[in-house]
Design a protein around this motif. Structure first.
Motif, mmCIF file in Angstrom:
data_model
loop_
_atom_site.group_PDB
_atom_site.id
_atom_site.type_symbol
_atom_site.label_atom_id
_atom_site.label_comp_id
_atom_site.label_asym_id
_atom_site.label_seq_id
_atom_site.Cartn_x
_atom_site.Cartn_y
_atom_site.Cartn_z
ATOM 1 N N PRO A 124 13.368 -10.071 12.982
ATOM 2 C CA PRO A 124 12.956 -8.935 12.161
ATOM 3 C C PRO A 124 12.093 -9.401 10.986
ATOM 4 O O PRO A 124 12.097 -10.577 10.630
ATOM 5 N N ILE A 125 11.383 -8.461 10.386
ATOM 6 C CA ILE A 125 10.601 -8.750 9.188
ATOM 7 C C ILE A 125 11.564 -9.116 8.059
ATOM 8 O O ILE A 125 12.572 -8.434 7.849
ATOM 9 N N VAL A 126 11.289 -10.212 7.374
ATOM 10 C CA VAL A 126 12.103 -10.602 6.219
ATOM 11 C C VAL A 126 11.724 -9.685 5.066
ATOM 12 O O VAL A 126 10.543 -9.543 4.726
ATOM 13 N N ARG A 127 12.728 -9.045 4.478
ATOM 14 C CA ARG A 127 12.462 -8.017 3.473
ATOM 15 C C ARG A 127 13.081 -8.327 2.104
ATOM 16 O O ARG A 127 13.246 -7.435 1.292
ATOM 17 N N GLU A 128 13.391 -9.579 1.849
ATOM 18 C CA GLU A 128 13.962 -9.948 0.547
ATOM 19 C C GLU A 128 12.893 -9.899 -0.531
ATOM 20 O O GLU A 128 11.718 -10.162 -0.279
ATOM 21 N N ARG A 129 13.339 -9.606 -1.747
ATOM 22 C CA ARG A 129 12.418 -9.532 -2.893
ATOM 23 C C ARG A 129 11.799 -10.903 -3.147
ATOM 24 O O ARG A 129 12.492 -11.921 -3.147
ATOM 25 N N LEU A 130 10.494 -10.933 -3.353
ATOM 26 C CA LEU A 130 9.804 -12.189 -3.631
ATOM 27 C C LEU A 130 10.064 -12.626 -5.073
ATOM 28 O O LEU A 130 10.038 -11.791 -5.985
ATOM 29 N N PRO A 131 10.292 -13.916 -5.296
ATOM 30 C CA PRO A 131 10.615 -14.404 -6.638
ATOM 31 C C PRO A 131 9.397 -14.747 -7.486
ATOM 32 O O PRO A 131 9.501 -15.504 -8.453
ATOM 33 N N PHE A 132 8.221 -14.235 -7.121
ATOM 34 C CA PHE A 132 7.004 -14.471 -7.894
ATOM 35 C C PHE A 132 6.151 -13.209 -7.835
ATOM 36 O O PHE A 132 6.373 -12.331 -6.991
ATOM 37 N N ALA A 133 5.204 -13.106 -8.742
ATOM 38 C CA ALA A 133 4.318 -11.934 -8.776
ATOM 39 C C ALA A 133 3.583 -11.816 -7.450
ATOM 40 O O ALA A 133 3.127 -12.810 -6.885
ATOM 41 N N SER A 134 3.482 -10.583 -6.953
ATOM 42 C CA SER A 134 2.822 -10.399 -5.666
ATOM 43 C C SER A 134 2.149 -9.033 -5.604
ATOM 44 O O SER A 134 2.574 -8.080 -6.258
ATOM 45 N N LEU A 135 1.095 -8.978 -4.800
ATOM 46 C CA LEU A 135 0.332 -7.752 -4.610
ATOM 47 C C LEU A 135 -0.010 -7.620 -3.137
ATOM 48 O O LEU A 135 -0.574 -8.544 -2.540
ATOM 49 N N VAL A 136 0.348 -6.481 -2.538
ATOM 50 C CA VAL A 136 -0.029 -6.171 -1.165
ATOM 51 C C VAL A 136 -1.316 -5.356 -1.196
ATOM 52 O O VAL A 136 -1.437 -4.405 -1.966
ATOM 53 N N VAL A 137 -2.273 -5.742 -0.365
ATOM 54 C CA VAL A 137 -3.516 -4.998 -0.211
ATOM 55 C C VAL A 137 -3.492 -4.404 1.197
ATOM 56 O O VAL A 137 -3.364 -5.135 2.186
ATOM 57 N N TRP A 157 9.590 -6.178 -0.867
ATOM 58 C CA TRP A 157 9.231 -7.486 -1.440
ATOM 59 C C TRP A 157 9.103 -7.437 -2.960
ATOM 60 O O TRP A 157 8.917 -8.475 -3.599
ATOM 61 N N GLY A 158 9.191 -6.253 -3.563
ATOM 62 C CA GLY A 158 9.007 -6.130 -5.006
ATOM 63 C C GLY A 158 7.572 -6.332 -5.414
ATOM 64 O O GLY A 158 7.276 -6.725 -6.548
ATOM 65 N N ALA A 159 6.652 -6.054 -4.502
ATOM 66 C CA ALA A 159 5.221 -6.273 -4.747
ATOM 67 C C ALA A 159 4.539 -4.973 -5.138
ATOM 68 O O ALA A 159 4.906 -3.895 -4.657
ATOM 69 N N ALA A 160 3.552 -5.077 -5.984
ATOM 70 C CA ALA A 160 2.669 -3.937 -6.231
ATOM 71 C C ALA A 160 1.839 -3.741 -4.966
ATOM 72 O O ALA A 160 1.743 -4.647 -4.130
ATOM 73 N N ILE A 161 1.249 -2.571 -4.807
ATOM 74 C CA ILE A 161 0.406 -2.329 -3.636
ATOM 75 C C ILE A 161 -0.853 -1.598 -4.046
ATOM 76 O O ILE A 161 -0.819 -0.751 -4.953
ATOM 77 N N ILE A 162 -1.956 -1.976 -3.420
ATOM 78 C CA ILE A 162 -3.212 -1.279 -3.631
ATOM 79 C C ILE A 162 -3.770 -0.933 -2.258
ATOM 80 O O ILE A 162 -3.731 -1.758 -1.334
ATOM 81 N N GLU A 163 -4.229 0.290 -2.113
ATOM 82 C CA GLU A 163 -4.800 0.770 -0.853
ATOM 83 C C GLU A 163 -6.306 0.817 -1.040
ATOM 84 O O GLU A 163 -6.788 1.398 -2.007
#
Length: 194
Positions: A124-137, A157-163
Motif C-alpha cells: 500500500p501507499i505509505v501515508r505517514e506524516r513526513l518529518p520535513f517540509a514538503s510540497l506536493v505539485v 504526508w502533512g504536505a502543502a499542495i499546489i495544483e
C-alpha cells in the motif's frame, strides 16, 4: 563555477543542502524537467539499479546511501514514483534529519487497479506524516492519479499542495521545458532567495 558549486551554492559562506533528483518508474528522459535541472543546475540524480521492475526496499536503501554521501544534507526533488519513494523511505530511515525539504511532483496512485504489475510492490501507499517540509505539485488531468487522491496523499504526508492546472503527469510530455516555476517552488519551500 564547477558542478559542486552549482549543486551546493554558498549563501553567506554556508553550504546549502544538495538537491537530489528522484525520478519515477523508467527514469526521467532527456526532455524531462528533472534531466534539464541536472544539466542546468548541477543537481544530482539518484540512479537506481532497476528502473523497469523497481523494488521499494532497494530504492529506499539507495536513497539512504546517496543521502549519507551528501555532507550538507539534501533537498529532495521527486517525480512520480519518486514521491512514493520519499514517503516509504521517510517512514523507515534513521536519517530523515538530513533532509531539509521535499518537492513531490505528480505522485502516482499505485493502489489503482490499472497500475502495471511492475509497481505492485509499491502497495500500500505509505501515508505517514513526513518529518520535513514538503510540497506536493499536482495536475488536474494526471493520467496516473486523480486530483482528489493526490490531495489525500498530501494531507496524509502533512504536505502543502499546489495544483498547476492541466499538465498531465508533469513530465517531459507536459511542455514545461526547464520549468522555472518548479524551481521557484523549490526555492520557496527551502527559503532560498532568487
Amino acid at each position: 563555477m564547477n558542478d559542486k558549486d552549482k549543486a551546493n551554492p554558498s549563501l553567506d559562506g554556508a553550504e546549502v543542502p544538495t538537491v537530489l533528483l528522484l525520478p519515477g518508474w523508467l527514469n526521467s528522459d532527456a526532455a524531462h524537467w528533472q534531466s534539464r535541472w541536472e544539466v542546468l543546475h548541477g543537481h544530482r540524480r539518484v540512479d537506481q539499479d532497476d528502473w523497469l521492475w523497481p523494488r521499494r526496499g532497494d530504492w529506499m536503501a539507495r536513497l539512504d546511501e546517496v543521502l549519507l554521501d551528501s555532507p550538507n544534507g539534501a533537498r529532495l526533488v521527486a517525480h512520480s514514483l519518486g514521491c512514493q519513494l520519499v514517503a516509504a523511505w521517510a517512514a523507515h530511515s534513521r536519517h530523515t534529519a538530513r533532509v531539509a525539504a521535499a518537492l513531490l511532483v505528480a505522485p502516482p496512485d499505485t493502489e489503482r487497479e490499472d497500475m502495471p504489475p511492475n509497481l505492485f510492490n509499491w502497495r500500500p501507499i505509505v501515508r505517514e506524516r513526513l518529518p520535513f517540509a514538503s510540497l506536493v505539485v499536482a495536475s488536474t488531468d494526471d493520467p496516473y492519479c486523480a486530483l482528489p487522491r493526490a490531495e489525500r496523499m498530501a494531507a496524509d504526508w502533512g504536505a502543502a499542495i499546489i495544483e498547476i492546472g492541466s499538465r498531465g503527469h508533469i513530465s517531459g510530455e507536459s511542455g514545461l521545458g526547464d520549468w522555472p516555476e518548479g524551481m521557484a517552488l523549490l526555492r520557496g519551500l527551502t527559503g532560498e532567495a532568487g
